[in-house]
Motif scaffolding. Sequence first.
Motif, PDB file in Angstrom:
ATOM      1  N   GLU A   6      -5.269   1.931   6.918  1.00  0.00           N
ATOM      2  CA  GLU A   6      -4.617   0.655   7.152  1.00  0.00           C
ATOM      3  C   GLU A   6      -4.950   0.087   8.524  1.00  0.00           C
ATOM      4  OE1 GLU A   6      -0.191   2.263   7.949  1.00  0.00           O
ATOM      5  OE2 GLU A   6      -1.067   2.799   6.037  1.00  0.00           O
TER       6      GLU A   6
ATOM      7  N   ALA B 216       0.835  -1.202   0.000  1.00  0.00           N
ATOM      8  CA  ALA B 216       0.000   0.000   0.000  1.00  0.00           C
ATOM      9  C   ALA B 216       0.873   1.256   0.000  1.00  0.00           C
ATOM     10  CB  ALA B 216      -0.916  -0.005   1.221  1.00  0.00           C
TER      11      ALA B 216
ATOM     12  N   VAL C  98      -5.909   2.220  -0.664  1.00  0.00           N
ATOM     13  CA  VAL C  98      -5.114   3.279  -1.284  1.00  0.00           C
ATOM     14  C   VAL C  98      -6.033   4.053  -2.215  1.00  0.00           C
ATOM     15  CG1 VAL C  98      -3.104   3.864  -2.703  1.00  0.00           C
ATOM     16  CG2 VAL C  98      -3.048   1.833  -1.243  1.00  0.00           C
TER      17      VAL C  98
ATOM     18  N   MET D  23      -4.790   7.027   2.533  1.00  0.00           N
ATOM     19  CA  MET D  23      -4.671   5.581   2.716  1.00  0.00           C
ATOM     20  C   MET D  23      -5.174   5.201   4.101  1.00  0.00           C
ATOM     21  SD  MET D  23      -0.852   5.403   1.228  1.00  0.00           S
ATOM     22  CE  MET D  23      -0.486   3.824   1.920  1.00  0.00           C
TER      23      MET D  23
END
Lengths: 204, 646
Positions: free
Chosen positions: A40, A22, A55, A38
């Motif tokens: 995560e 990513a 992303v 992004m």
Amino acid sequence: MKVKEYNIVIAGVGGQGVLTAANILGWAALHAGYKVRMGEVHGMSQRFGSVVSYVRFGEEVYGSMVPEGKGDVILGFEPVEALRYINHLRQGGMVVVNTKPIVPVQVSMGKARYPEIDEIKKIVEEDFKAKWIGFNAEELAIKAGHVVTTNTVLIGALTQIPEFPLDAEHVREVIRLSVPPKAVDINMKAFDLGIEAAKEILGL
Amino acid sequence: MAKVTDMVLWDKPGEKVLLLGNQAIARGALEANIAVYAAYPGTPSSELTDTMAIVAKKAGVYMEYSTNEKVAFETALAAAWSGLRAMTAMKHVGLNVAADTFLSSVGMGVEGGFVIMVADDPSMWSSQNEQDTRVYGKFANVPVLEPSSPHEAKEMTEYAFELSEKFKHFVILRTTTRTSHARGDVVLGELPEEIKQGKRKFGKFNKDPNRFVDVPANARKFHPIILEKIEKIREEFNNMPFNWIEGDESAKVGIIAPGLAYAYVKEALHWLGVENVKVLKLGTPFPVPYGLLEKFMDGLEKVLIVEELEPVVEEQVKTWAYDRGLRIPIHGKDLVPRVYEMTTRRAVTAIAKFLGIDVPLDYGELDAKYNKALEIVPPRPPSLCPACPHRNSFYAIKKATRARGIYPSDIGCYTLGLLPPLNAVDTTVAMGGSIGIAHGLEIAQHGSMSEEQRKKEKKIIVATIGDSTFYHTGLPALANAIYNRSNILIVVLDNLVTAMTGDQPNPSTGQTPHGMGKRIPIEDVAKAMGADFVEVVDPYDTKKTYEVMKKALEVEGVSVVVSRQVCALYKIGQMRRRGEKWPIYYVDEDACTGCKVCINAYGCPAIYWDEERKQARIEPSMCWGCGGCAQICPFGAFKPVEEGEE
């Protein structure tokens, strides 16, 4: 031509390098002049559990998660993990996936069943009207020199899908700069093997 | 692509970099010339602390991993009293630990800017509950700033220090998982000279017992002062840079979007293609600035508040509207769920309903298709890593107690011992709770049983707790159990690192970010406190571990077994970096009888079942070479491969 919004969902198992992948795509997008967001997963969820990373880039992106039904592509490091986040894919999106399964302990214990790859593919193609680009990326990574380059193989394949807005050579450059010097060569090879695999499947 | 920690210290104003929300906050603190930083790690706040740990020395900032949030809070607070800019960070439940000091000291105020960063975890991605820190802000009358993007998080951090100094009051910087763990483009600002030169700053504490001693006579004066400050800050927020009104000025409908919800609202409006809406972007969910609200509400016929979790802004807006005699519909939690995290889907759905328009996607159809797909998706919860020493400890505990014990556990990786096949966790409440709960269970289970009855019906109680958690809040509970003559076994799972939050050091490690501190061995503490049995084992030796557990269980009183072996994930990471190899194991097909002990009782993720051959197999890429499988297999089927893996 700049895209307004492009959404990638990266799904896999904790420890497979989802976050690294990513990050590489995020930096490539930033270098390409896009606004980047992004999202995560950290902490407990990373311990061999299901992991997803988002992303997003373009001229108009705000949140860090790809909304349901808005993903352009799912990059699956593991087949059932790709399916687990399929609700994020838009109609007519793409699934680029490593077909080598990682069997959960629950399956080994006989408490759950691991589906056939064809069952997964069928759902992706028929219910979600998405294109399936599946191949054993792990095998190619080993061929390139090390199993840990599986994510590089997959990124290579990703750059070949139609209308992918980042330049493959640009992405390659970010990988070159982000891996340890001694791992550059095998990563470059892994990237090429990923490109070839996707080209073959796409008939390019 | 430079190293993140380099970027956080880059002297390149104007440079655009990709940073995690938490890293952006660290940069903001540096740009604000922070002097002291103290915190205990907790997901989703940990990367802020880890980033500070790496840059601190170079930037001349004092930084420590404190043993818990309360002492971290006190360390930073005292520095702020001494005129320095100081910060502490924690996850939402960490503020509960620090709450005693927090609420008692807020009236004393500060001299140097004091910022309390609290990371909430809506949807509980790695937390034991879902609490809204904004409520704490309201409770304590401390302003709450909430960023909507990583770049804003950086800017807001700097502003938070200024605000705190201006009003000599605490400031909470509240994030959620999706801000702390979001990456985005961040534009670097100027670093102060002192940070660039790495010069440590020193403060001066001016004694003032009337202010810093909260005896009732003094404390009585604090409360009105706090209330006065918060009203002044409310005024201030009318013109602060992170609050603004945008959109169509003549619009009849308005949306209030605090913090990260702003990002979702923007996205939703964009997707819906709606333009005739006025938006109040709020960087300050508490206190809501009335002047700005007044301006925003002017001409509106209805309003929607899109906020995550509790109706904190909604209640303030409704109270304000009622007092003003404003009678327009104000929607909030009737359209936006009060539980779990905000998503674009939730924002889109709420706004569409509010405006009486269609959602852009047939969610019913999507859900139906998705649920069908999920039917063939097996669950994959997180698990203890391959070679995790905790697995061996749990295996030995289960064997020594013949699986008939009660197993209170604690907060950390080892909570995953809950999952099959180990099933070795019966309770988990909060940091340090395992020992207190074990003691309470002992009292409840055995009560006034006679000696004889007790011998017959005794329930074995085995608490498990990690090293960092032991020092966090396990200590007072251990003292309590020993003092009150409890009869329990406490197994301290000492993997020499705070593993779950990212391998931070703690007193058992002895390491600090700046070199060696003083290591405190857990067994020494247990002995000094007067535990009735104390022994250290290596869980990689499963037989010995089992034997020691057996011995400990025979002892009347509080037994402490320290099960010490370094975290496998940490160790393998280090070995990989050094290019070292480790042995990997394989299954000898002639020896494996397919008894499944390794799968049904041990459960290493590297071991899987070969359905065709009806035998166990090891996935070589996942084997980290602890050899636990070789020790638990009754048939000696697991054997090391000569050639190691890189």
